[in-house]
Write an enzyme that holds these catalytic residues in place. Structure first.
Site, PDB file in Angstrom:
ATOM      1  N   TYR A  70       0.339  13.262 -23.478  1.00  0.00           N
ATOM      2  CA  TYR A  70       0.052  13.370 -22.051  1.00  0.00           C
ATOM      3  C   TYR A  70      -0.884  12.256 -21.582  1.00  0.00           C
ATOM      4  O   TYR A  70      -1.805  12.476 -20.811  1.00  0.00           O
ATOM      5  CB  TYR A  70      -0.532  14.750 -21.714  1.00  0.00           C
ATOM      6  CG  TYR A  70       0.347  15.875 -22.202  1.00  0.00           C
ATOM      7  CD1 TYR A  70       1.575  16.132 -21.605  1.00  0.00           C
ATOM      8  CD2 TYR A  70      -0.036  16.668 -23.285  1.00  0.00           C
ATOM      9  CE1 TYR A  70       2.400  17.152 -22.057  1.00  0.00           C
ATOM     10  CE2 TYR A  70       0.782  17.690 -23.746  1.00  0.00           C
ATOM     11  CZ  TYR A  70       1.993  17.932 -23.134  1.00  0.00           C
ATOM     12  OH  TYR A  70       2.806  18.936 -23.579  1.00  0.00           O
ATOM     13  N   ARG A 112       5.739  18.331 -15.934  1.00  0.00           N
ATOM     14  CA  ARG A 112       6.401  17.229 -16.640  1.00  0.00           C
ATOM     15  C   ARG A 112       7.570  16.629 -15.861  1.00  0.00           C
ATOM     16  O   ARG A 112       7.646  15.414 -15.667  1.00  0.00           O
ATOM     17  CB  ARG A 112       6.881  17.735 -17.996  1.00  0.00           C
ATOM     18  CG  ARG A 112       7.665  16.738 -18.795  1.00  0.00           C
ATOM     19  CD  ARG A 112       8.132  17.379 -20.089  1.00  0.00           C
ATOM     20  NE  ARG A 112       8.981  16.487 -20.842  1.00  0.00           N
ATOM     21  CZ  ARG A 112       9.727  16.879 -21.853  1.00  0.00           C
ATOM     22  NH1 ARG A 112       9.720  18.142 -22.242  1.00  0.00           N
ATOM     23  NH2 ARG A 112      10.472  16.024 -22.496  1.00  0.00           N
ATOM     24  N   HIS A 163       0.856  -1.185   0.000  1.00  0.00           N
ATOM     25  CA  HIS A 163       0.000   0.000   0.000  1.00  0.00           C
ATOM     26  C   HIS A 163       0.897   1.242   0.000  1.00  0.00           C
ATOM     27  O   HIS A 163       1.933   1.279   0.643  1.00  0.00           O
ATOM     28  CB  HIS A 163      -0.975  -0.010   1.178  1.00  0.00           C
ATOM     29  CG  HIS A 163      -0.324   0.017   2.515  1.00  0.00           C
ATOM     30  ND1 HIS A 163       0.079  -1.116   3.163  1.00  0.00           N
ATOM     31  CD2 HIS A 163       0.007   1.046   3.318  1.00  0.00           C
ATOM     32  CE1 HIS A 163       0.623  -0.806   4.313  1.00  0.00           C
ATOM     33  NE2 HIS A 163       0.598   0.500   4.441  1.00  0.00           N
ATOM     34  N   ASN A 178       0.081   9.551 -19.863  1.00  0.00           N
ATOM     35  CA  ASN A 178       0.640   8.807 -18.730  1.00  0.00           C
ATOM     36  C   ASN A 178      -0.175   9.052 -17.466  1.00  0.00           C
ATOM     37  O   ASN A 178      -0.653  10.161 -17.234  1.00  0.00           O
ATOM     38  CB  ASN A 178       2.084   9.264 -18.481  1.00  0.00           C
ATOM     39  CG  ASN A 178       2.907   9.249 -19.744  1.00  0.00           C
ATOM     40  OD1 ASN A 178       3.018   8.234 -20.407  1.00  0.00           O
ATOM     41  ND2 ASN A 178       3.465  10.396 -20.102  1.00  0.00           N
TER      42      ASN A 178
END
Length: 194
Positions: free
Chosen positions: A180, A158, A71, A182
Site C-alpha cells: 500500500y 483499492r 492544475h 502508492n
C-alpha cells in the site's frame, strides 16, 4: 579512449549527482600516446549539465511530465509492484528510487492543490490486511516539509484507487517495496505575483 567508473554518489543534501571518472591509463597510453590537456578535455564524454535546485532523483522525463501537468492534474507515485502499464499510457520509470525521495524532489517544483478537500490519496488496506503506519508517516514528513497546510492523506478503496490512477496524467513506477505504498498527488495552481 577508455574510462572506468570510480564512484558515483548522489547527495540529497546538496541536490547534486557527482560521477567521478578515471582514465584507464594503460589503454590510453597504448591508444593515444601523450596528449595535451586541451585534447584530453576534448576527449572527455559530454554529460548533460545539472539544473540548480532540481533533485537528482527527478529524471528529465519526470521533469517534463510535471511541467506539462495542469492544475488539477494528478500524478501517481507507485510502489514497485503497481501495474502501471495496465492503468496508464504515460508510465515513467524511477527504478531504485523511493517515494519519499521523489516526493521531496517533486514538491520542490510544484504545489499541492488547495482548492480541493483531498489533494493527496493513498490506497486503504483490503479487508483482512493491515497498513504499515510508517509508510504514510514517511510520505507525510516530505509533504509537510514543503506544503504543511496540506489536508490529511485520504485513503480510498483499492479499485477506486485504480480508477483514479487510470485518469491520472502519469504513473511513476518507483523502487518502493512496501504494501500500500502508492500515492496520488493533485497539482495545484502556481501562485502568480501581482
Amino acid at each position: 579512449m577508455h574510462y572506468s567508473m570510480v564512484s558515483q554518489s548522489i547527495s540529497s543534501n546538496s541536490n547534486q549527482a557527482n560521477v567521478f571518472l578515471e582514465l584507464d591509463k594503460p589503454q590510453w597510453q597504448a591508444d593515444r600516446g601523450t596528449i595535451s590537456s586541451r585534447e584530453f578535455r576534448a576527449s572527455m564524454p559530454r554529460e548533460p549539465r545539472m539544473l540548480i535546485g532540481i533533485s537528482p532523483y527527478i529524471s528529465p522525463e519526470l521533469l517534463t511530465a510535471i511541467h506539462r501537468m495542469g492544475h488539477g492534474d494528478e500524478i501517481v507515485l507507485s510502489d514497485a509492484f503497481f501495474p502501471g502499464d495496465t492503468f496508464s499510457q504515460r508510465v515513467i520509470r524511477a527504478d531504485g528510487i523511493g517515494i519519499p525521495d521523489l516526493l521531496d524532489g517533486i514538491l520542490r517544483l510544484i504545489n499541492i492543490d488547495d482548492f480541493v478537500d483531498d489533494p493527496v490519496i493513498m490506497m486503504e488496506a483490503v479487508p483482512g490486511d493491515s497498513l504499515d503506519p510508517e509508510v504514510e508517516k514517511s510520505y507525510r514528513a516530505e509533504i509537510d516539509r514543503h506544503w504543511p497546510a496540506t489536508p490529511p492523506i485520504r485513503r480510498i478503496e483499492r479499485y477506486a484507487f485504480y480508477e483514479r490512477a487510470r485518469r491520472a496524467y502519469a504513473v511513476v513506477v518507483t523502487g518502493q517495496r512496501v504494501k500500500y505504498g502508492n500515492i496520488i498527488l493533485k497539482k495545484g495552481v502556481v501562485p502568480v505575483a501581482g
